[in-house]
Every structure is written in structure tokens, then in C-alpha cells.
Design a protein around this motif. Sequence first.
Motif, PDB file in Angstrom:
ATOM      1  N   LEU A  27       0.819  -1.211   0.000  1.00 52.74           N
ATOM      2  CA  LEU A  27       0.000   0.000   0.000  1.00 52.74           C
ATOM      3  C   LEU A  27       0.856   1.265   0.000  1.00 52.74           C
ATOM      4  CD1 LEU A  27      -2.497  -1.298   2.701  1.00 52.74           C
ATOM      5  CD2 LEU A  27      -2.940  -1.097   0.243  1.00 52.74           C
ATOM      6  N   ASN A  28       2.176   1.093   0.020  1.00 52.01           N
ATOM      7  CA  ASN A  28       3.111   2.213   0.092  1.00 52.01           C
ATOM      8  C   ASN A  28       2.940   3.026   1.379  1.00 52.01           C
ATOM      9  OD1 ASN A  28       5.329   3.568  -1.043  1.00 52.01           O
ATOM     10  ND2 ASN A  28       4.032   5.196  -1.844  1.00 52.01           N
ATOM     11  N   HIS A  29       2.542   2.347   2.458  1.00 58.21           N
ATOM     12  CA  HIS A  29       2.386   3.011   3.744  1.00 58.21           C
ATOM     13  C   HIS A  29       3.731   3.132   4.446  1.00 58.21           C
ATOM     14  CE1 HIS A  29      -2.154   1.895   4.187  1.00 58.21           C
ATOM     15  NE2 HIS A  29      -1.915   2.798   3.262  1.00 58.21           N
ATOM     16  N   ASP A  30       3.930   4.264   5.108  1.00 57.16           N
ATOM     17  CA  ASP A  30       5.174   4.442   5.855  1.00 57.16           C
ATOM     18  C   ASP A  30       5.151   3.722   7.199  1.00 57.16           C
ATOM     19  OD1 ASP A  30       5.259   7.731   4.545  1.00 57.16           O
ATOM     20  OD2 ASP A  30       6.690   6.134   4.100  1.00 57.16           O
ATOM     21  N   TYR A  48       6.072  -0.650  16.770  1.00 58.20           N
ATOM     22  CA  TYR A  48       5.637   0.073  15.599  1.00 58.20           C
ATOM     23  C   TYR A  48       6.832   0.724  14.920  1.00 58.20           C
ATOM     24  CZ  TYR A  48       5.710   4.426  18.379  1.00 58.20           C
ATOM     25  OH  TYR A  48       6.078   5.474  19.177  1.00 58.20           O
ATOM     26  N   SER A  49       6.651   0.996  13.637  1.00 60.25           N
ATOM     27  CA  SER A  49       7.723   1.597  12.841  1.00 60.25           C
ATOM     28  C   SER A  49       7.102   2.654  11.943  1.00 60.25           C
ATOM     29  CB  SER A  49       8.410   0.527  11.983  1.00 60.25           C
ATOM     30  OG  SER A  49       9.238   1.115  11.007  1.00 60.25           O
ATOM     31  N   GLN A  50       7.673   3.824  11.943  1.00 60.58           N
ATOM     32  CA  GLN A  50       7.121   4.896  11.116  1.00 60.58           C
ATOM     33  C   GLN A  50       7.979   5.173   9.885  1.00 60.58           C
ATOM     34  OE1 GLN A  50       6.337   8.065  14.064  1.00 60.58           O
ATOM     35  NE2 GLN A  50       4.199   7.476  13.796  1.00 60.58           N
ATOM     36  N   ILE A  51       9.148   4.527   9.836  1.00 58.07           N
ATOM     37  CA  ILE A  51      10.029   4.729   8.697  1.00 58.07           C
ATOM     38  C   ILE A  51      11.001   3.561   8.625  1.00 58.07           C
ATOM     39  CG2 ILE A  51      11.789   6.026   9.946  1.00 58.07           C
ATOM     40  CD1 ILE A  51      11.916   7.908   7.511  1.00 58.07           C
ATOM     41  N   VAL A  52      11.529   3.311   7.450  1.00 54.89           N
ATOM     42  CA  VAL A  52      12.470   2.201   7.274  1.00 54.89           C
ATOM     43  C   VAL A  52      13.671   2.374   8.198  1.00 54.89           C
ATOM     44  CG1 VAL A  52      14.019   1.089   5.606  1.00 54.89           C
ATOM     45  CG2 VAL A  52      11.738   1.796   4.911  1.00 54.89           C
ATOM     46  N   ASN A  53      14.142   1.251   8.736  1.00 51.84           N
ATOM     47  CA  ASN A  53      15.314   1.201   9.622  1.00 51.84           C
ATOM     48  C   ASN A  53      15.108   1.906  10.961  1.00 51.84           C
ATOM     49  OD1 ASN A  53      16.975  -0.335   7.892  1.00 51.84           O
ATOM     50  ND2 ASN A  53      17.503   1.495   6.725  1.00 51.84           N
ATOM     51  N   VAL A  66      11.703  -6.963  16.282  1.00 52.52           N
ATOM     52  CA  VAL A  66      11.256  -6.647  14.928  1.00 52.52           C
ATOM     53  C   VAL A  66      12.427  -6.106  14.121  1.00 52.52           C
ATOM     54  CG1 VAL A  66       8.854  -6.148  15.549  1.00 52.52           C
ATOM     55  CG2 VAL A  66      10.577  -4.315  15.603  1.00 52.52           C
ATOM     56  N   SER A  67      12.207  -5.993  12.828  1.00 48.77           N
ATOM     57  CA  SER A  67      13.144  -5.321  11.933  1.00 48.77           C
ATOM     58  C   SER A  67      12.330  -4.605  10.869  1.00 48.77           C
ATOM     59  CB  SER A  67      14.114  -6.314  11.297  1.00 48.77           C
ATOM     60  OG  SER A  67      13.425  -7.242  10.490  1.00 48.77           O
ATOM     61  N   ARG A  68      12.912  -3.556  10.283  1.00 51.71           N
ATOM     62  CA  ARG A  68      12.221  -2.845   9.203  1.00 51.71           C
ATOM     63  C   ARG A  68      13.274  -2.459   8.167  1.00 51.71           C
ATOM     64  NH1 ARG A  68       7.854   0.978   8.630  1.00 51.71           N
ATOM     65  NH2 ARG A  68       7.106   0.589   6.509  1.00 51.71           N
ATOM     66  N   GLU A  69      13.743  -3.461   7.453  1.00 51.68           N
ATOM     67  CA  GLU A  69      14.777  -3.238   6.435  1.00 51.68           C
ATOM     68  C   GLU A  69      14.184  -2.748   5.128  1.00 51.68           C
ATOM     69  OE1 GLU A  69      16.985  -6.844   6.155  1.00 51.68           O
ATOM     70  OE2 GLU A  69      17.679  -6.772   8.232  1.00 51.68           O
ATOM     71  N   LYS A  70      12.912  -3.055   4.896  1.00 48.57           N
ATOM     72  CA  LYS A  70      12.234  -2.598   3.694  1.00 48.57           C
ATOM     73  C   LYS A  70      10.912  -1.958   4.082  1.00 48.57           C
ATOM     74  CE  LYS A  70      11.911  -6.600   1.782  1.00 48.57           C
ATOM     75  NZ  LYS A  70      11.566  -7.644   0.775  1.00 48.57           N
TER      76      LYS A  70
END
Lengths: 118, 114
Positions: A27-30, A48-53, A66-70
Motif C-alpha cells: 500500500l506504500n504506507h510508511d 511500531y515503525s514509522q520509517i524504514v530502519n 522486529v526489523s524494518r529493512e524494507k
Amino acid sequence: DGGITQSPKYLFRKEGQNVTLSCEQNLNHDAMYWYRQDPGQGLRLIYYSQIVNDFQKGDIAEGYSVSREKKESFPLTVTSAQKNPTAFYLCASSIVGRSTSGTQETQYFGPGTRLLVL
Amino acid sequence: KNQVEQSPQSLIILEGKNCTLQCNYTVSPFSNLRWYKQDTGRGPVSLTIMTFSENTKSNGRYTATLDADTKQSSLHITASQLSDSASYICVVSGASGGSYIPTFGRGTSLIVHP
């Protein structure tokens, strides 16, 4: 077809084992979120994550990572340190929109993963 | 502490009847209030979203109201159907430093009988 997906639908964990729950959105959500739902209780925020990394702890982060690499992916690992992991886990993503009446945050949920301990 | 209280905890009605669910909150500063419908074993689906300047919003047979002064909201379901049987969750988001972290109510479990 746009949406947010979670896998697997059911997951079994043995004592002392780490397991990872998948969450993907196109969905291209940040922003992305992980919640835990127990019977008779409201959803509780894990991470929660609001932006990558970048990600932040929620109310019940202990025993989870958690991780948010992408931008599209926000996997949740339930570690052996989480002593009561049996629950329904929901992933969500959101975009913040602004209208003349104020700020609206539309949050979309995945179908959930039910985690059971053997 | 931010809190969202919903009532009743559960409700049983006959098909075709109307019902109203209540939500009281203490979230501050207030950003928006949403009502979700959650079928058993599924993820919640958004029904309505309202900001502070909106006091009513409809989505088909669902009508939500918001009184920002008393910090109360209601969800009215008209001419209930069997498919309305679900949990209805009130969610209030507060704005803090650019973040919008929601607080969830425990939900009202609605059962519609034929």
C-alpha cells in the motif's frame, strides 16, 4: 491487488524456540504496527515503525523483536523470552492524511496469525 | 493514562432490530476516533473515522456519532443482519510529536439472532 498480508495463518511454537511472523504490505504506507490480541482484551501494541530502519517499542515489547529493512516488510520474532506467546497477532499499516476537518490516520489490518505453543 | 471504555461488553439482538454501542475515552490530545468491525478470527475492518470537527458519519447501515466535549462516541446499527454478528472496536488516536498512536477499546461482541 493492494493490501496487507500475514503468514502463516497458524503457527506452532515449541518451548525455547524462536518463531517469526511475516507481514507484508504493498500500500506504500510508511507506518507499520504489530498488535497482540487476547480473548476479552483490546489490542495491545507490541512494536511500531514509522520509517524504514527505525522502530519503537509499544506497551508489551518484552520477549519480541522486529526489523524494518524494507518499507513493505515488518517481520515480528517471538523469542523464547516471551513466556506466554499464545495469542492472535495482528499487523497493521497506515498512512496519515489531512483534510479540511483535521488529521485522519487510516489504519489497515492484515488477516492475523494465530500462535499456539506445543 | 489514555483509556477507551466500551459498553456493553456483549449484546444479543434479533435480526432486523436496531442497536447502539457506546464508547467513552480519555485520550488527549485527541486526533481521531475510529470504529472497526472484527469478525471472529479475522483482522479488524474500518467502518468510520471521525476527527474532532465531525460529529456524525455514516457508512451504509452504520452511523457513528462523536461528542468531543463529553468524549463520547456511539455506533448505531440500523436494521441488523445476521452478518453484523461480530466484535465492534472503538479506537481513539492521540497526536504526540507527529506520531498517532491509537488506544483500543476491548470491543463489544454483537450477536444477531434470526
